[in-house]
Design an enzyme around this catalytic site. Structure first.
Site, PDB file in Angstrom:
ATOM      1  N   CYS A 391       0.830  -1.211   0.000  1.00 29.41           N
ATOM      2  CA  CYS A 391       0.000   0.000   0.000  1.00 29.41           C
ATOM      3  C   CYS A 391       0.863   1.260   0.000  1.00 29.41           C
ATOM      4  O   CYS A 391       0.493   2.271  -0.594  1.00 29.41           O
ATOM      5  CB  CYS A 391      -0.908   0.028   1.225  1.00 29.41           C
ATOM      6  N   MET A 392       1.997   1.200   0.677  1.00 27.80           N
ATOM      7  CA  MET A 392       2.837   2.391   0.860  1.00 27.80           C
ATOM      8  C   MET A 392       3.794   2.639  -0.298  1.00 27.80           C
ATOM      9  O   MET A 392       4.661   3.507  -0.182  1.00 27.80           O
ATOM     10  CB  MET A 392       3.640   2.266   2.158  1.00 27.80           C
TER      11      MET A 392
END
Length: 409
Positions: A391-392
């Site tokens: 996600c990051m």
């Protein structure tokens, strides 16, 4: 500068991150729910954890770009500055007087300071009012703790606002109002920053809802798109039409997922860790289905087949006999706990090498037993927004699928 991504596991060359900053310090018990965070993170520790994540990538030869740096450089381009300022001023909740005051305030800022406001927001008490001190009705009636420009704490999750499919970028259409300005910033970077000159777009904001966490590049030409809380079936269809028209894919697997916080994106359920291996939440592995979408012949509409079990449909589309499945956790309770803690949300640095949160002890042991090398990182504070290493991170460059590679350690 070449940017190209056609798989989840090709050796990672360049990645876009956002180091968390003042926008996280804006979270309070009054607003964390509306800003989509489950808790109030310790900002200093979150930054330490993120710095360690970035360092782990660099140690393995990955070029790390920061979104705020690119945004600052983009704001030095007059057209980009005008577009982003106009977008902020377009909010119908401001009123004419306050809009004029905000425009004057933003015009005073240099690119770095303006980037700071666009990311961290502008509080009621921070607005520069000028000599006459008149602010208008809207500003007068605001609570002194309200935000005139809302902060963007979810900017941390750079995967959601853009994704690369081949040599084209898709700037997504985020479903939640608290996140929609993220794609305005990302789109401006890709349109105006010199590094991305000439980049072609395969998706843009203001189209049907589609988020990057729901799109997996299973293999060259094969995409899986989760449809659930954030990405709609209309968004999946729009993406399919556009990637087929661009020649960027030949098969799209559309995967319905539960519309729940714990499974907000497809990459909270599964991620690729090798060319033929997927880390998957076992509680849904046997029930997850997929519709196979291919382009119609001679101008016909999209052809949709299915549903079929996801693992079987994915293997067929990838031209594999089967996909190896590595379970999150070891027993149902541990699997549920570690899925909630983003145990499935790994970032592949190369085939059989991935980054994951160290807290998911059983999942990490399962990976290592399956021959997958894990780079563990801390995530006690980073995970408070419900997102892991995948996600990051937004990969901008990976080794092409099928290319020979060296094992990265």
């Amino acid at each position: 500068m070449g940017h190209y991504v056609d798989s989840e596991v090709g050796r990672l060359g360049t990645v876009l991150l956002h180091r968390p900053g003042p926008e996280l310090a804006r979270l309070t018990p009054r607003n964390n729910d509306s800003l989509l965070f489950d808790g109030i993170p310790w900002v200093g520790r979150a930054q330490e954890e993120h710095d360690a994540f970035a360092a782990a990538l660099r140690e393995r030869g990955v070029e790390v770009l920061y979104l705020t740096d690119l945004l600052t450089e983009t704001l030095a381009v007059p057209q980009a500055r005008t577009e982003l300022t106009d977008e902020v001023l377009d909010s119908p909740r401001l009123g004419d007087t306050l809009r004029t005051r905000i425009a004057a305030h933003l015009a005073y800022l240099d690119p770095a300071a303006l980037a700071g406001v666009l990311v961290a927001g502008l509080a009621h008490e921070e607005l520069r009012l000028g000599r006459d001190r008149r602010s208008g009705l809207v500003h007068t009636l605001m609570d002194r703790h309200d935000f005139i420009i809302d902060p963007l704490p979810n900017l941390l999750f750079t995967r959601d606002s853009s994704l690369w499919i081949g040599d084209r970028v898709g700037v997504t259409s985020l479903a939640m109002p608290a996140r929609q300005r993220e794609t305005t910033l990302t789109e401006a970077i890709y349109r105006h920053h010199p590094r991305f000159a000439g980049t072609e777009f395969v998706y843009q904001p203001r189209l049907e809802p589609l988020e990057g966490g729901d799109v997996l590049l299973l293999a060259a030409g094969v995409l899986a798109v989760g449809v659930g809380e954030r990405t709609t079936s209309a968004g999946a269809e729009r993406l399919a039409r556009r990637v087929f028209a661009a020649g960027s894919a030949h098969t799209i697997l559309v995967v319905p997922i539960a519309q729940e916080r714990a499974t907000m994106h497809l990459d909270t359920i599964c991620t690729m860790v090798d060319t033929d291996a997927v880390l998957m939440y076992p509680n849904v592995a046997s029930t997850l289905s997929a519709y196979t979408v291919i382009a119609g012949a001679d101008g016909e509409d999209l052809r949709v087949d299915g549903p079929a079990p996801f693992l079987r449909a994915a293997a067929a589309a990838m031209d594999l006999d089967r996909l190896r499945v590595i379970d999150t956790g070891l027993d149902p309770v541990t699997a549920e706990r570690e899925q909630w803690d983003d145990g499935n949300n790994t970032l592949a640095l190369a085939p059989r090498l991935c980054v994951g949160y160290e807290r998911n002890v059983e999942t990490n042991a399962q990976l290592e037993r399956a021959g997958i090398e894990l780079v563990p990182i801390a995530g006690s504070e980073l995970g408070s927004g419900r997102g892991g290493p995948r996600c990051m991170s937004c990969p901008l460059l990976r080794e092409r699928a099928g290319a020979p590679h060296e094992h990265v350690r």
